[in-house]
Motif scaffolding. Sequence first.
Motif, PDB file in Angstrom:
ATOM      1  N   SER A   1     -44.857 -18.422  16.358  1.00 33.99           N
ATOM      2  CA  SER A   1     -45.547 -18.272  17.545  1.00 33.99           C
ATOM      3  C   SER A   1     -44.961 -19.408  18.684  1.00 33.99           C
ATOM      4  O   SER A   1     -44.130 -20.110  18.287  1.00 33.99           O
ATOM      5  CB  SER A   1     -46.921 -18.602  17.495  1.00 33.99           C
ATOM      6  N   ILE A   2     -45.376 -19.212  19.906  1.00 31.88           N
ATOM      7  CA  ILE A   2     -44.991 -20.350  20.959  1.00 31.88           C
ATOM      8  C   ILE A   2     -46.169 -20.704  21.587  1.00 31.88           C
ATOM      9  O   ILE A   2     -47.026 -19.947  21.826  1.00 31.88           O
ATOM     10  CB  ILE A   2     -43.796 -19.761  22.097  1.00 31.88           C
ATOM     11  N   ALA A   3     -46.092 -21.834  22.192  1.00 37.60           N
ATOM     12  CA  ALA A   3     -47.127 -22.443  23.125  1.00 37.60           C
ATOM     13  C   ALA A   3     -46.559 -22.256  24.486  1.00 37.60           C
ATOM     14  O   ALA A   3     -45.403 -22.780  24.753  1.00 37.60           O
ATOM     15  CB  ALA A   3     -47.394 -23.904  22.888  1.00 37.60           C
ATOM     16  N   ALA A   4     -47.272 -21.377  25.285  1.00 34.62           N
ATOM     17  CA  ALA A   4     -46.588 -21.090  26.730  1.00 34.62           C
ATOM     18  C   ALA A   4     -47.777 -21.339  27.704  1.00 34.62           C
ATOM     19  O   ALA A   4     -48.768 -20.940  27.512  1.00 34.62           O
ATOM     20  CB  ALA A   4     -46.554 -19.635  26.484  1.00 34.62           C
ATOM     21  N   ALA A   5     -47.191 -21.769  28.672  1.00 28.32           N
ATOM     22  CA  ALA A   5     -47.926 -21.887  30.194  1.00 28.32           C
ATOM     23  C   ALA A   5     -47.940 -20.802  30.901  1.00 28.32           C
ATOM     24  O   ALA A   5     -47.344 -19.718  30.552  1.00 28.32           O
ATOM     25  CB  ALA A   5     -47.402 -23.382  30.839  1.00 28.32           C
ATOM     26  N   ASP A   6     -48.277 -20.899  32.033  1.00 27.13           N
ATOM     27  CA  ASP A   6     -48.487 -19.774  32.837  1.00 27.13           C
ATOM     28  C   ASP A   6     -47.891 -19.926  34.202  1.00 27.13           C
ATOM     29  O   ASP A   6     -47.396 -21.137  34.623  1.00 27.13           O
ATOM     30  CB  ASP A   6     -49.889 -19.191  33.080  1.00 27.13           C
ATOM     31  N   GLY A   7     -48.246 -19.079  35.246  1.00 28.21           N
ATOM     32  CA  GLY A   7     -47.701 -19.276  36.794  1.00 28.21           C
ATOM     33  C   GLY A   7     -46.301 -19.575  36.725  1.00 28.21           C
ATOM     34  O   GLY A   7     -45.350 -19.292  36.094  1.00 28.21           O
ATOM     35  N   PRO A   8     -45.895 -20.571  37.421  1.00 27.00           N
ATOM     36  CA  PRO A   8     -44.691 -21.046  37.676  1.00 27.00           C
ATOM     37  C   PRO A   8     -43.751 -21.706  36.339  1.00 27.00           C
ATOM     38  O   PRO A   8     -42.737 -21.844  36.268  1.00 27.00           O
ATOM     39  CB  PRO A   8     -44.545 -22.096  38.843  1.00 27.00           C
ATOM     40  N   PHE A   9     -44.775 -22.232  35.307  1.00 26.24           N
ATOM     41  CA  PHE A   9     -44.005 -22.864  34.341  1.00 26.24           C
ATOM     42  C   PHE A   9     -43.679 -21.981  33.218  1.00 26.24           C
ATOM     43  O   PHE A   9     -43.287 -22.307  32.266  1.00 26.24           O
ATOM     44  CB  PHE A   9     -45.368 -23.693  33.646  1.00 26.24           C
ATOM     45  N   VAL A  10     -43.734 -20.734  33.652  1.00 25.09           N
ATOM     46  CA  VAL A  10     -43.228 -19.663  32.631  1.00 25.09           C
ATOM     47  C   VAL A  10     -41.979 -18.852  33.229  1.00 25.09           C
ATOM     48  O   VAL A  10     -41.611 -18.156  32.441  1.00 25.09           O
ATOM     49  CB  VAL A  10     -44.028 -18.756  31.979  1.00 25.09           C
ATOM     50  N   ASP A  11     -41.551 -19.363  34.276  1.00 23.11           N
ATOM     51  CA  ASP A  11     -40.379 -18.788  34.876  1.00 23.11           C
ATOM     52  C   ASP A  11     -39.170 -18.952  34.207  1.00 23.11           C
ATOM     53  O   ASP A  11     -37.979 -18.182  34.275  1.00 23.11           O
ATOM     54  CB  ASP A  11     -40.135 -19.046  36.443  1.00 23.11           C
ATOM     55  N   GLY A  12     -39.039 -20.011  33.009  1.00 21.92           N
ATOM     56  CA  GLY A  12     -37.845 -20.008  32.260  1.00 21.92           C
ATOM     57  C   GLY A  12     -37.952 -19.154  31.094  1.00 21.92           C
ATOM     58  O   GLY A  12     -37.065 -19.724  30.237  1.00 21.92           O
ATOM     59  N   ILE A  13     -38.821 -18.447  31.094  1.00 23.86           N
ATOM     60  CA  ILE A  13     -38.983 -17.636  29.747  1.00 23.86           C
ATOM     61  C   ILE A  13     -38.802 -16.251  29.969  1.00 23.86           C
ATOM     62  O   ILE A  13     -39.726 -15.854  31.023  1.00 23.86           O
ATOM     63  CB  ILE A  13     -40.415 -17.899  29.017  1.00 23.86           C
ATOM     64  N   ASP A  14     -37.930 -15.405  29.321  1.00 22.41           N
ATOM     65  CA  ASP A  14     -38.214 -13.821  29.585  1.00 22.41           C
ATOM     66  C   ASP A  14     -39.064 -13.345  28.654  1.00 22.41           C
ATOM     67  O   ASP A  14     -38.855 -13.136  27.631  1.00 22.41           O
ATOM     68  CB  ASP A  14     -36.773 -13.179  28.993  1.00 22.41           C
ATOM     69  N   ILE A  15     -40.288 -13.391  29.141  1.00 17.98           N
ATOM     70  CA  ILE A  15     -41.525 -12.969  28.452  1.00 17.98           C
ATOM     71  C   ILE A  15     -41.331 -11.695  27.558  1.00 17.98           C
ATOM     72  O   ILE A  15     -41.625 -11.492  26.198  1.00 17.98           O
ATOM     73  CB  ILE A  15     -42.756 -12.871  29.041  1.00 17.98           C
TER      74      ILE A  15
ATOM     75  N   ASN B   1     -49.324 -18.483  22.217  1.00 20.33           N
ATOM     76  CA  ASN B   1     -50.665 -19.443  22.309  1.00 20.33           C
ATOM     77  C   ASN B   1     -50.379 -19.797  23.888  1.00 20.33           C
ATOM     78  O   ASN B   1     -49.677 -20.627  24.347  1.00 20.33           O
ATOM     79  CB  ASN B   1     -50.412 -20.902  21.564  1.00 20.33           C
ATOM     80  N   LEU B   2     -51.686 -19.387  24.804  1.00 16.61           N
ATOM     81  CA  LEU B   2     -51.574 -19.664  26.171  1.00 16.61           C
ATOM     82  C   LEU B   2     -52.156 -20.868  26.344  1.00 16.61           C
ATOM     83  O   LEU B   2     -53.403 -20.942  26.087  1.00 16.61           O
ATOM     84  CB  LEU B   2     -52.052 -18.441  26.895  1.00 16.61           C
ATOM     85  N   MET B   3     -51.455 -21.995  27.074  1.00 19.28           N
ATOM     86  CA  MET B   3     -52.087 -23.046  27.262  1.00 19.28           C
ATOM     87  C   MET B   3     -52.945 -23.063  28.513  1.00 19.28           C
ATOM     88  O   MET B   3     -52.619 -23.507  29.616  1.00 19.28           O
ATOM     89  CB  MET B   3     -51.072 -24.212  27.234  1.00 19.28           C
ATOM     90  N   THR B   4     -53.940 -22.401  28.395  1.00 22.79           N
ATOM     91  CA  THR B   4     -54.735 -22.074  29.559  1.00 22.79           C
ATOM     92  C   THR B   4     -55.722 -23.239  29.773  1.00 22.79           C
ATOM     93  O   THR B   4     -56.971 -23.060  29.830  1.00 22.79           O
ATOM     94  CB  THR B   4     -55.435 -20.802  29.690  1.00 22.79           C
ATOM     95  N   TYR B   5     -55.143 -24.549  29.937  1.00 16.81           N
ATOM     96  CA  TYR B   5     -56.166 -25.540  30.323  1.00 16.81           C
ATOM     97  C   TYR B   5     -55.019 -26.312  31.159  1.00 16.81           C
ATOM     98  O   TYR B   5     -53.914 -26.425  31.537  1.00 16.81           O
ATOM     99  CB  TYR B   5     -56.542 -26.070  29.263  1.00 16.81           C
ATOM    100  N   ASP B   6     -55.540 -27.637  31.567  1.00 14.54           N
ATOM    101  CA  ASP B   6     -54.826 -28.658  32.494  1.00 14.54           C
ATOM    102  C   ASP B   6     -54.100 -27.878  33.691  1.00 14.54           C
ATOM    103  O   ASP B   6     -53.324 -28.264  34.272  1.00 14.54           O
ATOM    104  CB  ASP B   6     -53.489 -29.249  31.522  1.00 14.54           C
ATOM    105  N   PHE B   7     -55.052 -27.171  34.354  1.00 13.48           N
ATOM    106  CA  PHE B   7     -54.654 -26.698  35.555  1.00 13.48           C
ATOM    107  C   PHE B   7     -54.462 -27.440  36.589  1.00 13.48           C
ATOM    108  O   PHE B   7     -53.951 -27.159  37.644  1.00 13.48           O
ATOM    109  CB  PHE B   7     -55.530 -25.447  35.797  1.00 13.48           C
ATOM    110  N   CYS B   8     -55.294 -28.627  36.529  1.00  9.83           N
ATOM    111  CA  CYS B   8     -55.232 -29.636  37.397  1.00  9.83           C
ATOM    112  C   CYS B   8     -55.189 -31.097  36.503  1.00  9.83           C
ATOM    113  O   CYS B   8     -55.795 -31.134  35.593  1.00  9.83           O
ATOM    114  CB  CYS B   8     -56.426 -29.755  38.477  1.00  9.83           C
TER     115      CYS B   8
END
Length: 369
Positions: A180-194, A205-212
Amino acid sequence: MPSRRLLPLLALLAALSLPFGAQAAPAAGEHYRVVAYDTAQHPIPADDVDRIDTLIFAFAQVVDGQVTLGDTARARLAQRIALKAAHPQLKVTVSVGGWEAGGFSEAASTAAGRQRFADSAAALLAATHADGLDVDWEYPGHHESGIASSPDDRAHFTALLQTLRATFDRTGHGKHYLLSIAAADGPFVDGIDIAAVAPSLDWFNLMTYDFCNAMTPTTCNHTGLHASALAPADARTLARAVRQFLAAGVPPAKLVPGVAFYGREFADVQPEHHGLFQRFGHFQAMIAWPQLKADYIGRHGYVRYWDAKAEAPYLWNARTRSFISYDDPQSIAAKAAYVKAQHLGGLMYWEQDNDPDGELLKAMWQGLQ
């Protein structure tokens, strides 16, 4: 019973047909993972272990291009592996990396480096009897955490995961090592070819926290399920993260969004809207759930509010102008309902040490039944 191959279509139909906030019944035989990141020093109660599908031990590090776990950490990992004797359903994997943990870009930059990384990971899993690896590179193509990065990280990350999957399949002797991988979203995932990495992975594992946080201009629902009425158009949310990965072609069952077992406090916050989506003077602290209950929620001037559109709680102290965003049993239940409605893979949380009494874990587990 619909097959897992039909779940992407089912998720799309669910998104189109269900009213906002509605809960779908789970498909017959469908199981939702509870995935726990674990840095805890204390033993985990047996009831909690029985509610966890996968315990992700954090963290191994990349040292000279190899996945490395020190002696002290190995001894603690061995204690977690020992739980499997009494809880045979439990999987224990090892996470490598974390915020500010480097070495990935350099290791992944050549075929030889990727193989060295994969061989060391396979050797670690075999030696410790762990069930798999979680790669927490924060983040390919980014250097916000102070680590090295390269524009080539996007392609190299795909190749690294493919090398890991092939190496694990070759060395597992019939055992399927989880990846598995831990992955962020939005602009922080542009370095991954999903789309390209998805076939190599058992789940994201989507790190859907720390949005602010200290680096953002305003407060927010730091782990909000949906967008607040006050949120800007580009605000990050759990639901938007899921839609981003689904749009990239990831099967719903491979998406495991995250829950925060801690709050984020901001100080010197502008008072409009009880501090929600307001500018702040400085980031104050991360506060674990037990401390939130003991010292903040309904105490010392902190008043709890519920953002009905975001399905997220927050605290506001009008006297001190302090704002806290966090998850609680109510918001966790809403996230569990969303996971079931969209036929996702389950929920994960950061992290075990922040919920020693298992209150939030129980809410998550019950919500996914």
